[in-house]
Design an enzyme around this catalytic site. Structure first.
Site, PDB file in Angstrom:
ATOM      1  CG  ASN A  90      71.160  11.918  71.840  1.00 18.46           C
ATOM      2  OD1 ASN A  90      72.039  11.996  72.683  1.00 18.46           O
ATOM      3  ND2 ASN A  90      71.131  11.206  70.722  1.00 18.46           N
ATOM      4  CE1 TYR A 156      80.729  16.263  70.651  1.00 18.80           C
ATOM      5  CE2 TYR A 156      81.834  17.000  72.466  1.00 18.80           C
ATOM      6  CZ  TYR A 156      80.808  16.159  72.003  1.00 18.80           C
ATOM      7  OH  TYR A 156      80.047  15.530  72.598  1.00 18.80           O
TER       8      TYR A 156
END
Length: 250
Positions: A90, A156
């Site tokens: 994560n 990203y």
């Protein structure tokens, strides 16, 4: 409580936000949880919260951008609990916001190192340990930006697209070996990062991108992670699940 009974799970970036919600959800479901984060204070607090609830947890500091930290994380997990069955990769950052033609090179390197390389390094060491433990599940945190672009977020979006491809490739490789590997694509989620970095005008602009009319909550994402981590999702591998309030359906 019994959904993950006797399972051992690693959660990276577990000191806050979605990672914290996943760690708590795993613990509630009966797993022994390795809470990992680069910020020791935050990670220790989450591990302590789990232990105070009567469940089992242990904190290990790790920088997912470093292969050696990922290797040590898995090794210490197996030494502590004797096995590894589940991993939720994560940990991630947002990075700089700038058009591609102006994007800072150091910002690109940092985002790719944490958001993409970190997932690869994690799986590189998690997979052998999970196979040795009899199989299990890996859930990689991608994003809605693992499917579409978003202006001024080149690194990203590139990293999260990479996470989806990496997940699908690994899933095909290990599907016959008792290891399921899936990715999740959250929309914009109410986390400390959002709260600290956006004013109310910017926040409402983000809300407007989600047909459901609000941002998501970390606990909602954690519910999906829990399901994918459990035997209830026994026929699910190589999938990319969006949890985005309708963002990608527009």
């Amino acid at each position: 409580m019994s959904l993950l009974k006797d399972k051992v799970a690693i959660v990276t970036g577990a000191g806050s936000g979605i990672g914290k919600a996943v760690a708590l959800k795993y613990a509630e479901a009966g797993a022994k949880v390795i809470v990992s984060d680069i910020v020791e204070e935050n990670g220790q607090k989450v591990a302590e919260q789990i232990k105070q609830s009567g469940c089992e947890a242990f904190f290990i500091k790790a920088d997912t951008a470093k292969p050696e930290d990922n290797e040590a994380l898995v090794k210490q997990t197996v030494e502590k609990y004797g096995a590894l069955h589940i991993s939720c990769n994560n940990a991630g950052i947002g990075g700089p916001t700038s058009p591609v033609g102006e994007y800072p090179l150091d910002g690109w390197d940092k985002v790719i190192s944490i958001n993409l390389n970190g997932v690869f390094y994690g799986m590189r060491y998690q997979i052998p340990a999970i196979l040795s433990s009899g199989g299990g599940a890996i859930i990689n945190m991608a994003s809605i930006l693992g499917q579409v672009g978003f202006a001024n977020s080149a690194a990203y979006a590139a990293a999260k697209h990479g996470v989806v491809g990496l997940t699908q490739t690994a899933a095909v490789e290990y599907a016959s070996k008792g290891l399921r590997i899936n990715a999740i694509g959250p929309g914009f989620i109410n986390t400390p990062l959002i709260e600290k970095s956006l004013d109310e005008t910017a926040r409402q602009a983000l809300v407007g991108l989600h047909p459901i009319g609000r941002l998501g909550e970390a606990d909602e994402v954690a519910e999906l992670v829990l399901w994918l981590s459990s035997d209830k999702a026994s026929f699910v591998t190589g999938s990319y699940y969006n949890i985005d309030g309708g963002y990608l359906a527009r």
